[in-house]
Write a protein that holds these residues in place. Structure first.
Motif, PDB file in Angstrom:
ATOM      1  N   LEU A 136       0.745  -1.569   0.470  1.00  0.00           N
ATOM      2  CA  LEU A 136      -0.067   0.044  -0.302  1.00  0.00           C
ATOM      3  C   LEU A 136       0.587   1.076  -0.152  1.00  0.00           C
ATOM      4  CD1 LEU A 136      -2.674  -1.436   2.227  1.00  0.00           C
ATOM      5  CD2 LEU A 136      -2.683  -1.204   0.977  1.00  0.00           C
ATOM      6  N   ALA A 137       0.414   2.088  -0.711  1.00  0.00           N
ATOM      7  CA  ALA A 137       1.319   3.178  -1.469  1.00  0.00           C
ATOM      8  C   ALA A 137       1.144   3.894  -0.131  1.00  0.00           C
ATOM      9  CB  ALA A 137       0.992   3.701  -2.499  1.00  0.00           C
ATOM     10  N   THR A 138       1.709   5.232   0.590  1.00  0.00           N
ATOM     11  CA  THR A 138       1.974   6.173   1.714  1.00  0.00           C
ATOM     12  C   THR A 138       2.933   7.055   0.984  1.00  0.00           C
ATOM     13  OG1 THR A 138       1.812   7.087   3.591  1.00  0.00           O
ATOM     14  CG2 THR A 138       3.104   4.658   3.405  1.00  0.00           C
ATOM     15  N   ASP A 139       2.333   8.391   1.059  1.00  0.00           N
ATOM     16  CA  ASP A 139       3.297   9.780   1.449  1.00  0.00           C
ATOM     17  C   ASP A 139       3.933  10.011   2.628  1.00  0.00           C
ATOM     18  OD1 ASP A 139       2.488  10.450  -1.152  1.00  0.00           O
ATOM     19  OD2 ASP A 139       1.191  11.660  -0.821  1.00  0.00           O
ATOM     20  N   ASP A 140       4.300   8.962   4.014  1.00  0.00           N
ATOM     21  CA  ASP A 140       4.505   9.103   5.133  1.00  0.00           C
ATOM     22  C   ASP A 140       4.749   7.355   5.744  1.00  0.00           C
ATOM     23  OD1 ASP A 140       5.061   9.849   7.544  1.00  0.00           O
ATOM     24  OD2 ASP A 140       4.523  11.314   7.573  1.00  0.00           O
ATOM     25  N   VAL A 141       5.293   6.977   5.390  1.00  0.00           N
ATOM     26  CA  VAL A 141       5.607   5.897   5.675  1.00  0.00           C
ATOM     27  C   VAL A 141       5.382   5.600   7.422  1.00  0.00           C
ATOM     28  CG1 VAL A 141       7.368   5.219   5.703  1.00  0.00           C
ATOM     29  CG2 VAL A 141       5.996   3.415   5.628  1.00  0.00           C
ATOM     30  N   ILE A 142       5.858   6.555   7.840  1.00  0.00           N
ATOM     31  CA  ILE A 142       6.483   6.846   8.985  1.00  0.00           C
ATOM     32  C   ILE A 142       5.323   6.618  10.048  1.00  0.00           C
ATOM     33  CG2 ILE A 142       7.295   8.158  11.295  1.00  0.00           C
ATOM     34  CD1 ILE A 142       9.378   8.505   9.445  1.00  0.00           C
ATOM     35  N   ALA A 143       4.471   7.854   9.554  1.00  0.00           N
ATOM     36  CA  ALA A 143       2.644   8.518  10.209  1.00  0.00           C
ATOM     37  C   ALA A 143       1.963   7.259  10.049  1.00  0.00           C
ATOM     38  CB  ALA A 143       2.737   9.588   9.474  1.00  0.00           C
ATOM     39  N   SER A 144       2.305   6.446   9.087  1.00  0.00           N
ATOM     40  CA  SER A 144       1.079   5.456   8.541  1.00  0.00           C
ATOM     41  C   SER A 144       1.912   4.347   9.101  1.00  0.00           C
ATOM     42  CB  SER A 144       1.620   4.861   6.974  1.00  0.00           C
ATOM     43  OG  SER A 144       0.700   5.617   5.993  1.00  0.00           O
ATOM     44  N   ALA A 145       2.644   4.325   9.424  1.00  0.00           N
ATOM     45  CA  ALA A 145       3.118   2.620  10.292  1.00  0.00           C
ATOM     46  C   ALA A 145       2.904   3.116  11.759  1.00  0.00           C
ATOM     47  CB  ALA A 145       4.431   2.739  10.157  1.00  0.00           C
TER      48      ALA A 145
ATOM     49  N   LEU B 216       9.645   1.384  14.393  1.00  0.00           N
ATOM     50  CA  LEU B 216       8.974   1.137  13.689  1.00  0.00           C
ATOM     51  C   LEU B 216       9.074  -0.162  12.868  1.00  0.00           C
ATOM     52  CD1 LEU B 216       7.416   4.708  12.986  1.00  0.00           C
ATOM     53  CD2 LEU B 216       6.618   2.798  14.174  1.00  0.00           C
ATOM     54  N   GLY B 217      10.394  -0.398  12.996  1.00  0.00           N
ATOM     55  CA  GLY B 217      10.422  -2.205  11.926  1.00  0.00           C
ATOM     56  C   GLY B 217      10.585  -1.517   9.963  1.00  0.00           C
ATOM     57  N   ILE B 218      11.245  -0.234   9.973  1.00  0.00           N
ATOM     58  CA  ILE B 218      10.537   0.366   9.135  1.00  0.00           C
ATOM     59  C   ILE B 218      12.695   0.098   7.738  1.00  0.00           C
ATOM     60  CG2 ILE B 218      11.445   2.346   7.294  1.00  0.00           C
ATOM     61  CD1 ILE B 218       8.828   3.418   9.328  1.00  0.00           C
ATOM     62  N   LEU B 219      12.542  -0.441   6.632  1.00  0.00           N
ATOM     63  CA  LEU B 219      13.629  -1.051   5.841  1.00  0.00           C
ATOM     64  C   LEU B 219      13.479  -0.152   4.990  1.00  0.00           C
ATOM     65  CD1 LEU B 219      12.344  -4.527   5.444  1.00  0.00           C
ATOM     66  CD2 LEU B 219      14.648  -4.046   6.902  1.00  0.00           C
ATOM     67  N   TYR B 220      14.759  -0.136   4.492  1.00  0.00           N
ATOM     68  CA  TYR B 220      15.378   1.390   3.636  1.00  0.00           C
ATOM     69  C   TYR B 220      16.178   1.124   2.588  1.00  0.00           C
ATOM     70  CZ  TYR B 220      17.888   6.094   3.290  1.00  0.00           C
ATOM     71  OH  TYR B 220      18.426   7.328   1.937  1.00  0.00           O
ATOM     72  N   ASP B 221      15.788   1.456   1.313  1.00  0.00           N
ATOM     73  CA  ASP B 221      16.232   1.491  -0.161  1.00  0.00           C
ATOM     74  C   ASP B 221      16.623   2.279  -0.672  1.00  0.00           C
ATOM     75  OD1 ASP B 221      18.273  -0.764  -1.856  1.00  0.00           O
ATOM     76  OD2 ASP B 221      16.276  -1.324  -2.516  1.00  0.00           O
ATOM     77  N   ARG B 222      18.188   2.614  -1.433  1.00  0.00           N
ATOM     78  CA  ARG B 222      18.238   3.575  -2.292  1.00  0.00           C
ATOM     79  C   ARG B 222      18.479   3.132  -3.148  1.00  0.00           C
ATOM     80  NH1 ARG B 222      21.501   7.815   1.534  1.00  0.00           N
ATOM     81  NH2 ARG B 222      23.905   6.888   0.442  1.00  0.00           N
ATOM     82  N   ASP B 223      18.544   3.668  -4.121  1.00  0.00           N
ATOM     83  CA  ASP B 223      19.222   3.608  -5.888  1.00  0.00           C
ATOM     84  C   ASP B 223      19.195   4.608  -6.342  1.00  0.00           C
ATOM     85  OD1 ASP B 223      16.576   4.324  -7.011  1.00  0.00           O
ATOM     86  OD2 ASP B 223      16.103   2.664  -8.043  1.00  0.00           O
TER      87      ASP B 223
ATOM     88  N   PHE C 251      13.322   4.562  -1.106  1.00  0.00           N
ATOM     89  CA  PHE C 251      12.742   3.088  -0.595  1.00  0.00           C
ATOM     90  C   PHE C 251      12.474   2.987   0.599  1.00  0.00           C
ATOM     91  CE2 PHE C 251      10.037  -1.082  -1.724  1.00  0.00           C
ATOM     92  CZ  PHE C 251       8.997  -0.345  -2.139  1.00  0.00           C
ATOM     93  N   LEU C 252      11.375   3.572   1.787  1.00  0.00           N
ATOM     94  CA  LEU C 252      10.632   3.843   2.862  1.00  0.00           C
ATOM     95  C   LEU C 252       9.903   2.365   2.888  1.00  0.00           C
ATOM     96  CD1 LEU C 252      11.337   6.674   4.359  1.00  0.00           C
ATOM     97  CD2 LEU C 252      13.247   5.090   4.785  1.00  0.00           C
ATOM     98  N   HIS C 253       9.940   1.079   3.582  1.00  0.00           N
ATOM     99  CA  HIS C 253       8.779   0.171   4.078  1.00  0.00           C
ATOM    100  C   HIS C 253       8.713  -0.758   4.758  1.00  0.00           C
ATOM    101  CE1 HIS C 253      11.078  -3.230   1.593  1.00  0.00           C
ATOM    102  NE2 HIS C 253      12.063  -1.797   2.380  1.00  0.00           N
TER     103      HIS C 253
ATOM    104  N   GLU D 289       2.083  -4.802   3.146  1.00  0.00           N
ATOM    105  CA  GLU D 289       3.426  -3.667   2.911  1.00  0.00           C
ATOM    106  C   GLU D 289       2.362  -2.583   2.861  1.00  0.00           C
ATOM    107  OE1 GLU D 289       5.711  -4.900  -0.140  1.00  0.00           O
ATOM    108  OE2 GLU D 289       7.590  -3.532   0.790  1.00  0.00           O
ATOM    109  N   LEU D 290       3.227  -1.608   3.118  1.00  0.00           N
ATOM    110  CA  LEU D 290       3.303   0.437   3.782  1.00  0.00           C
ATOM    111  C   LEU D 290       5.043   0.358   3.160  1.00  0.00           C
ATOM    112  CD1 LEU D 290       2.028   0.664   7.290  1.00  0.00           C
ATOM    113  CD2 LEU D 290       0.841   0.778   5.288  1.00  0.00           C
ATOM    114  N   VAL D 291       4.957   1.101   1.658  1.00  0.00           N
ATOM    115  CA  VAL D 291       5.617   1.372   1.275  1.00  0.00           C
ATOM    116  C   VAL D 291       5.341   2.874   1.124  1.00  0.00           C
ATOM    117  CG1 VAL D 291       5.425  -0.461  -0.198  1.00  0.00           C
ATOM    118  CG2 VAL D 291       4.632   1.388  -1.150  1.00  0.00           C
ATOM    119  N   GLN D 292       6.236   3.586   1.029  1.00  0.00           N
ATOM    120  CA  GLN D 292       6.974   5.014   0.744  1.00  0.00           C
ATOM    121  C   GLN D 292       7.689   5.171  -0.974  1.00  0.00           C
ATOM    122  OE1 GLN D 292       7.287   8.158   3.663  1.00  0.00           O
ATOM    123  NE2 GLN D 292       8.567   9.352   2.606  1.00  0.00           N
TER     124      GLN D 292
END
Lengths: 601, 601
Positions: free
Chosen positions: A496-505, A543-550, A555-557, A569-572
């Motif tokens: 699920l796409a969110t603009d603010d994964v921290i807030a959604s989580a 929160l258990g948020i994972l971080y990736d970057r290209d 990408f936060l999820h 999955e919550l993804v930003q």
């Protein structure tokens, strides 16, 4: 154009192979000699069986190590050929494939090869058959199609032609220039055309050919480019698939044959020879439908994620949950096992649902009944190879049937809570049909296939490949387990796409939702790899948020716990970011195993 | 010497891996970073767990893309390294593996590489750890061990040494001369030694390395030759296994770890560093033991084959059936499923049964109780990886315990009927442990491994490899199915040697035995391929006898129907013939499927 398939491409007994080829709509078959030898049917019975099934026997194959040998060896070869030509007469096969020799007896002498092939062709003509000579990529002295053609040309025998095989040609060179010589061959001297694709592997060509071939469109060869050259010669024989593949050998013959013929249809379309309905590329995800024997756990999960139950189906126990443009159907109708909560259907927004379904049907997708019950809106839908139902939807578009019309609003209004839409859905594919699944989503839906990536699960490597539309509003991640038995282990999920994964989580957790716990070691590594803003890392860790970057973005999820086979999955996602967090998959998969070990689930 | 294993070589969670390594008797582990990241245990907890299990943390690995980069990039790398060195302190790991860079940022500048590695080593020394620099075979600028060593040497830093990896070295060159440079490296500057073997595949080296490595002795590399060079330098660190293998990733960690350590024991023996009891090569097959819930079908089969029930066990429901030197035990004791007739044990004639068992035990084979019941002769026996019990026998040799002594003769005498002895036994192996099985039979029993062959079953490719003693009086064919689930499908069998397969087959049929029917098409093909004496072909066709020929002789064979999981083969083998009729396997396998389809078995 007529289509054909070599029996070696399919699993099972010869009769299973013939049945599967016929059911998939092939016009003919190549009979692979070993399949015939192992069959209890006589050649006459095989011929009759093919006739009953509407299949012609287009080729008998292969004959090996015939040409350019000393006279005594050639005499033995002719004796062998006489037996085989008699067999072909009984079988009703008009053409035999002769592969260029790999025998240590063979000499590098084109004149001798031509002379002996000519004598073989004499015998063939007397027996009413013809010989198609093909260059194996690993032939001892003849390994290129143009070399084989020069020999055939110099023999100048009416019963001798050449066979072109896309694997043998394209495995040796991907340079389009090397295909130009095909134009030198008169179409009527191309007695047969065998098509196979293959992944681009740097490996021994014999092993590559014997184990890794696949159907056109599933590998990295420009099979269409080659086919264009061949058709330009006036070739009017069948397009025939000859695929040696370890996985297809194990798979059910029926689906493999359908996959095979679909690949030929797409290939024919690519070269302008199949009048298929044009692709209708989906423009968004209308909904994802979960079926469950018990709505309670999903209700709790969706509620905590901020979804609202906005409507219920007029005739069936199906609830619609909404948030932003994300819509989840929860269906408690079908009887399933208690642990059987699963993703059963996806609604795809389609510019033209009826046309999308017509294309799918033309590409052999099973069409589902348009109306499930009297009074339901008529909906176009087909089944994907993994059984997922794909609905072609026109949500809220006047003049087109709308799935939403089957639903009656509850009095509850959606309360937006950060989630905007479905970012992607991830579907575990049956092990034996992964390549088929990718080709289906590309060919039938017009999606683009992305790169295949390996994901290291603690208990084996998974393989994943995404298919998407151009703007990324439809993304489906197809994943396959490490072994045929693993398909029940690995879950499906909805991102699920969110603009603010921290807030959604946070909102999810505050509402009682349980996020997948991520090991502290992961965050220590993030700290080593990236200089993140103060406090950021602690928030992720909390929160258990994972971080990736290209190269294009971040990408936060994070993940919910699993219900049945499904999790969320919550993804930003930064606009530029192209992936799905594959770098984090090993940590996520291990964490899910750890939870399962704890809960015994 | 101390032995170690990289956690990436084993399946499962980090704790499963550690437990398996310790149980198999390893002294230490390399902690693969991803395993740590995915673990819920803190580094301190992992350290304590290792200590409890008696494991040292010999290496933390890998650090990538460190050296020969622009200064700003190197500053980031040092920052990352500082985090990792702190982690290593918590973990109790004294050495870190640094792989030669594959980064596009890296430049081809050995002086810069040495200077930056030296600065990394400064930091390492300050943190109490040391750096082992290794050349990846696909490193961007540094891809050979001698190049890596030149850089380490020129850095001249006490906390910087090199790591040698047999895969990276031997995948680039099999020329023994290319190993001679190892002598130039002082032993104390070799900080670590990673060992892996691999099958000789012509393929992209990165894919080869990531998916196909195996344990020493299971592939085609001269790992022992390399090890001799390394030991000659005075290297006294651990021998450590680092194996990336798709199959091991899926397999149970316990057996894989045992397989791994066995491979190191055999390797150490090869280089004269493991005082193992010498191999005691078996000199014949004393018996094969079948267990069955119902002796009736086997009794009928053995009777028709000309066997006589010559003795019965004094204390257990086990009958001995004999003919020539072929002996079959039929055991109705153990509780098994109704379809569970299977080959449970093999008696191997051994020149020294006790010594054979000692070697097996030293090589981690589970030792079975010497005496099953009071009064039984004490017999040395171990379990093979597939669970088959291997008895080391001294049949009729005075002064040694004799299994025959547990049997009481019936009044029936053997009536020789053409069968002389057991030619070979064929055992289906668990899918995940095929390489282990071959290494076990070679290492533990001192048998020789023959070439691996593919067998085309209608439902997938099987792989088969024989192990034999020098004179061929012990032959075991190990076969593995196409997929992990297939082990129940493919049967075990006992091949019985006869000097006249036609006579033996006739006698069997006349006595009411049913031979596996072979399709007529097979015989038409034989007629095409070989000029057989008049009438010969008709006889083969009549009896279902298959024919094979190699450069050294002829092999004739036919098959009984299957009982439970077991069937018998009658074979007539020319002395020179080396194989097992693999060319005929597709026909045989298809015929067996056809029978099963008919009988529903």
């Amino acid at each position: 154009m007529r289509t054909s398939i070599a029996t070696v491409s399919l699993s099972g007994s010869l009769t299973e192979k013939l049945d599967a080829a016929a059911r998939a709509g092939f016009d003919g078959v190549e009979i692979f000699e070993n399949d015939l030898l192992a069959s209890p049917l006589t050649p006459e019975e095989i011929r009759a069986r093919c006739a009953d099934l509407g299949l012609t026997v287009d080729l008998f194959q292969p004959m090996r190590d015939i040409e350019a040998v000393p006279e005594d060896a050639f005499a033995r070869n002719l004796r062998r050929a006489r037996h085989k030509f008699e067999l072909m007469r009984r079988l009703g096969a008009g053409t035999v494939l002769v592969c260029s020799s790999v025998s240590p007896l063979a000499v590098d002498d084109d004149a001798l090869a031509a002379e002996q092939l000519s004598r073989l062709a004499d015998l063939a003509r007397d027996c009413g058959v013809r010989v198609a000579y093909e260059a194996l990529a690993w032939g001892r002295h003849v390994s290129t199609y143009d070399h084989a053609w020069r020999i055939v040309e110099s023999a100048g025998h009416p019963a001798l032609g050449t066979c072109l095989d896309s694997f043998h040609i394209l495995s040796r060179s991907s340079d389009p220039k090397d295909l130009e010589g095909i134009a030198d061959i008169p179409g009527e001297k191309i007695f047969f055309l065998q098509l196979a694709d293959a992944p681009l592997l740097a490996m021994d060509v014999l092993q590559w050919s014997r184990h890794y071939r696949c159907f056109p469109g599933q590998g990295g060869f420009d099979v269409a480019g080659l086919l264009r050259h061949v058709l330009a010669t006036g070739y009017d024989g069948p397009l025939s698939l000859e695929v040696f593949n370890d996985v297809f050998r194990q798979a059910e013959a029926g689906p493999t044959a359908v996959d095979a013929r679909r690949s030929l249809l797409v290939l024919q379309e690519t070269v302008g020879r199949a009048p298929l309905p044009a692709p209708v590329v989906p423009t968004g995800v209308a909904f994802a439908e979960l079926v469950t024997p018990d709505a309670e756990p999903l209700t709790a999960l969706l509620g905590a994620l901020g979804f609202t139950r906005t409507a219920r189906h007029r005739g069936k126990p199906v609830a619609l949950w909404e948030q932003g443009d994300a819509r989840i159907l929860v269906n408690t109708g079908p009887v399933v096992r208690r642990d059987g909560t699963r993703l059963a259907a996806i609604g795809l927004e389609s510019p033209d649902p009826a046309a999308a379904a017509q294309r799918a049907e033309a590409l052999l997708a099973p069409v589902l009944p348009r109306r499930r019950a009297p009074g339901d809106a008529p909906l176009d839908a087909v089944a994907a190879p993994d059984g997922t139902e794909l609905f072609f939807c026109a949500t809220g578009r006047p003049g087109l049937p709308d799935w939403r019309a089957d639903f009656e609003d509850t009095d509850r209004e959606p309360a937006p809570a950060g989630i905007r839409r479905i970012d992607h859905v991830a579907l575990t594919q049956p092990w034996h049909h992964f390549d088929e699944a990718v080709l289906f989503h590309r060919g039938v839906l017009g999606l683009h296939g992305k790169e295949s990536v390996d994901l290291a699960d603690p208990y084996g490597l998974l393989r994943s490949r995404a298919v998407t539309n151009a703007d990324g509003s439809v993304r489906i991640a197809l994943t396959v387990g490490a072994a045929p038995t693993d398909d029940t282990v690995h879950a499906q999920h909805i991102a699920l796409a969110t603009d603010d994964v921290i807030a959604s989580a946070r909102r999810f957790r505050d509402a009682g939702g349980a996020l997948l716990p991520v090991p502290a070691n992961y965050y220590d590594d993030l700290a080593a790899r990236f200089e993140l803003p103060d406090g950021e890392l602690e928030t992720y860790r909390d929160l258990g948020i994972l971080y990736d970057r290209d190269a294009h973005g971040v990408f936060l999820h994070c993940y919910t716990r699993t219900v049945g086979r499904v999790f969320f999955e919550l993804v930003q996602r930064d606009d530029g970011y192209r992936g799905y967090g594959a770098a984090n998959a090993p940590v996520r998969l291990a964490a899910q195993h750890a939870v399962r070990a704890l809960t015994g689930g």
